[in-house]
Design a protein around this motif. Structure first.
Motif, short mmCIF file in Angstrom:
data_model
loop_
_atom_site.label_atom_id
_atom_site.label_comp_id
_atom_site.label_asym_id
_atom_site.label_seq_id
_atom_site.Cartn_x
_atom_site.Cartn_y
_atom_site.Cartn_z
N VAL A 133 0.85 -1.19 0.00
CA VAL A 133 0.00 0.00 0.00
C VAL A 133 0.89 1.25 0.00
CG1 VAL A 133 -1.85 1.21 1.25
CG2 VAL A 133 -1.69 -1.27 1.39
N PRO A 134 0.51 2.32 -0.74
CA PRO A 134 1.28 3.56 -0.71
C PRO A 134 1.00 4.34 0.58
CG PRO A 134 -0.61 3.84 -2.15
CD PRO A 134 -0.61 2.39 -1.72
N VAL A 135 1.51 3.82 1.69
CA VAL A 135 1.17 4.36 3.00
C VAL A 135 1.51 5.84 3.12
CG1 VAL A 135 1.78 4.25 5.45
CG2 VAL A 135 1.36 2.14 4.17
N GLU A 136 2.72 6.22 2.74
CA GLU A 136 3.15 7.61 2.93
C GLU A 136 2.30 8.58 2.12
OE1 GLU A 136 7.26 8.43 2.65
OE2 GLU A 136 7.86 6.76 3.94
N ASP A 137 1.92 8.21 0.91
CA ASP A 137 1.08 9.09 0.10
C ASP A 137 -0.29 9.29 0.73
OD1 ASP A 137 3.13 9.27 -1.73
OD2 ASP A 137 2.28 7.79 -3.12
N ILE A 138 -0.87 8.21 1.22
CA ILE A 138 -2.19 8.30 1.84
C ILE A 138 -2.11 9.14 3.11
CG2 ILE A 138 -3.98 6.97 3.03
CD1 ILE A 138 -3.38 4.68 1.05
N VAL A 139 -1.11 8.87 3.94
CA VAL A 139 -0.96 9.62 5.18
C VAL A 139 -0.75 11.10 4.90
CG1 VAL A 139 0.53 9.98 7.19
CG2 VAL A 139 -0.14 7.66 6.53
N ASP A 141 -1.70 12.91 2.34
CA ASP A 141 -2.96 13.53 1.90
C ASP A 141 -3.82 13.95 3.09
OD1 ASP A 141 -2.42 13.27 -0.76
OD2 ASP A 141 -3.73 11.54 -1.09
N GLU A 142 -4.05 13.00 3.99
CA GLU A 142 -4.95 13.26 5.10
C GLU A 142 -4.31 14.12 6.17
OE1 GLU A 142 -7.96 12.58 4.69
OE2 GLU A 142 -7.83 11.12 3.04
N ALA A 143 -3.01 13.96 6.40
CA ALA A 143 -2.32 14.77 7.39
C ALA A 143 -2.27 16.23 6.98
CB ALA A 143 -0.91 14.23 7.64
N ASP A 144 -2.14 16.49 5.68
CA ASP A 144 -2.15 17.88 5.21
C ASP A 144 -3.49 18.54 5.49
OD1 ASP A 144 0.46 17.75 4.37
OD2 ASP A 144 -0.01 17.45 2.25
N LEU A 145 -4.59 17.80 5.29
CA LEU A 145 -5.90 18.34 5.62
C LEU A 145 -6.03 18.59 7.11
CD1 LEU A 145 -8.18 16.09 3.36
CD2 LEU A 145 -7.68 18.52 3.04
N LEU A 146 -5.54 17.65 7.91
CA LEU A 146 -5.59 17.82 9.36
C LEU A 146 -4.76 19.03 9.79
CD1 LEU A 146 -6.31 16.88 12.22
CD2 LEU A 146 -4.36 15.30 12.10
N THR A 147 -3.60 19.21 9.18
CA THR A 147 -2.74 20.34 9.52
C THR A 147 -3.45 21.66 9.28
OG1 THR A 147 -0.71 19.09 9.04
CG2 THR A 147 -0.57 21.49 8.96
N GLN A 163 -10.63 11.59 13.33
CA GLN A 163 -11.33 11.67 12.04
C GLN A 163 -10.34 11.46 10.89
OE1 GLN A 163 -13.68 15.24 11.71
NE2 GLN A 163 -14.63 14.92 13.71
N ALA A 164 -9.20 12.13 10.97
CA ALA A 164 -8.19 11.97 9.92
C ALA A 164 -7.62 10.56 9.93
CB ALA A 164 -7.07 13.00 10.12
N TRP A 165 -7.40 10.03 11.12
CA TRP A 165 -6.81 8.69 11.23
C TRP A 165 -7.70 7.64 10.58
CZ3 TRP A 165 -2.21 6.73 12.19
CH2 TRP A 165 -2.10 5.37 12.49
N TRP A 166 -9.01 7.70 10.85
CA TRP A 166 -9.89 6.68 10.28
C TRP A 166 -10.04 6.82 8.78
CZ3 TRP A 166 -10.57 2.23 12.10
CH2 TRP A 166 -10.58 2.00 13.46
N ARG A 167 -9.92 8.03 8.25
CA ARG A 167 -9.90 8.16 6.78
C ARG A 167 -8.67 7.47 6.21
NH1 ARG A 167 -11.90 13.56 7.94
NH2 ARG A 167 -9.79 14.40 7.74
N ILE A 168 -7.53 7.64 6.89
CA ILE A 168 -6.30 6.96 6.46
C ILE A 168 -6.48 5.44 6.51
CG2 ILE A 168 -3.92 6.45 7.18
CD1 ILE A 168 -3.77 9.40 8.14
#
Length: 394
Positions: A133-139, A141-147, A163-168
């Motif tokens: 899985v492209p873990v870093e790319d997914i993280v 994406d969602e971490a930038d929104l959380l930031t 909320q961000a974690w469960w989307r990941i």
């Protein structure tokens, strides 16, 4: 073999086992976690365990309970033996685990035995490789929104993080098509809440069928770049993966609270506040320990906060000590269990959490808890004042 007094049995039950059950072993109960943090219940539990070892020595201590042979381990070497000799003769599939996990994953590898366990273990190990899985790319994406959200509010809270974690998690496990399916994980959370009660709660078949139906719809897509695209009997295993990722989210949030970075930050968070506070094994035969025999079906109990935070053995017990992971460890420091029963998703969980720590650390500065770190940390109540990275004045 040491046999505890009735008073010491009462102490273990009242300060170690019952508080652990009350906090929720399958899904944490916010109200109980809040009270546990105020009382620092894990500190009391560790003191009880230290007293047990001081009075009875290093041998396993049998509790005086009716109807069940229960042995509590107090020595790291015994923990190493118990985990190394699992699942035979020390089975992971204890009666207590089966009763709890039947509510949402009755066919999971954790409570399977014999040839079926070997088959499912292979499925899990193959599917849960981080490279699938492209873990870093997914993280990212969602971490930038959380930031962006954290910068607008000025603080990082558990609710916004979760909320961000469960989307990941849903994207990693089931693909982008499951990103917004809160109902799926909410239904699983409800089933896990039932599992907290194990034998005492009736099974909710309609709720489980609804969860399995939604899960099946996501699996039918077999979305490329997700775990759902891997071969094998995934439908019976994914509930446990989601369950494990919940614990990983708690570990990641607590790692942020201590200034953790990378894999070592995740491991230290899990050492300081184990999300599997009790490891259970059940003997399938009569077993010889320290010259004495324990009967078949003895339940062995490893209370991990004691072994992870014992000040008599660990000079770093109550501080953030990422450097310890660069050398061989005490055999009882087991944030992901150990031996043949070690968590098959360990590397994937660490990669996901470490990526989250590093991405958020690139953009945010968060205050870190000071040593000595609390024995009990309620992740639900964490609120960290945040500033853009590089702007905080010391």
């Amino acid at each position: 073999m040491a046999i505890s007094s009735r008073l010491d049995t009462t102490r273990v039950l009242s300060t170690v086992l019952l508080p652990t059950l009350a906090k929720g072993v399958i899904v944490r109960r916010p109200a109980v976690m809040s009270l546990a943090e105020k009382l620092q219940s894990d500190a009391s539990a560790v003191e009880t365990m230290r007293g047990l070892r001081d009075r009875y020595g290093p041998e396993p201590v049998r509790l005086r309970v009716t109807g069940r042979s229960i042995a509590v381990l107090v020595d790291p070497t015994d923990v190493g033996r118990l985990l190394a000799e699992s699942p035979d003769p020390f089975a992971l599939a204890t009666k207590e685990k089966k009763a709890a996990l039947r509510h949402f994953q009755p066919h999971g590898v954790l409570i399977s035995e014999g040839a079926e366990r070997e088959r499912l273990r292979e499925v899990n190990e193959r599917a849960l490789r981080p490279g699938n899985v492209p873990v870093e790319d997914i993280v990212r994406d969602e971490a930038d929104l959380l930031t962006r959200h954290v910068r607008s509010t000025g603080e990082l809270t558990w609710d916004s993080f979760a909320q961000a974690w469960w989307r990941i998690v849903r994207r990693i496990v089931l693909g982008d098509g499951a990103r917004g399916d809160d109902q799926l994980t909410d239904d699983l959370k409800a089933l896990r809440g039932d599992a907290n009660w194990a034998f005492l709660h009736p099974r909710r078949r309609e709720l489980r069928e609804r969860f399995e139906r939604r899960l099946g719809e996501h699996l039918a897509r077999a979305e490329e770049g997700s775990l759902a695209a891997q071969p094998g009997d995934l439908a019976t295993q994914i509930p446990h993966w989601l369950f494990a990722f919940d614990a990983a989210g708690i570990v990641t949030m607590r790692a942020l609270a201590i200034g953790g970075r990378g894999t070592h930050g995740m491991l230290e968070s899990a050492r300081l506040w184990p999300t599997t506070p009790v490891i259970l094994r059940e003997s399938r035969t009569a077993t010889r320990w320290h010259g004495a025999w324990l009967p078949e079906d003895t339940l062995f109990v490893v209370f991990t906060p004691f072994f992870h935070r014992d000040p008599d053995r660990l000079p770093y017990a109550d501080r953030y000590a990422p450097e310890i992971w660069d050398r061989p460890l005490d055999p009882a420091i087991v944030p992901f269990s150990g031996g043949p029963g070690v968590c098959p998703g360990r590397d994937l969980v660490l990669a996901t959490g470490a990526a989250m720590l590093d991405v958020l650390g690139e953009h945010l500065e968060l205050p870190a808890l000071d040593a000595p770190l609390p024995a009990t940390l309620n992740h639900f109540a964490l609120r960290m004042q945040a500033t853009p990275a590089g702007t905080r004045v010391s």
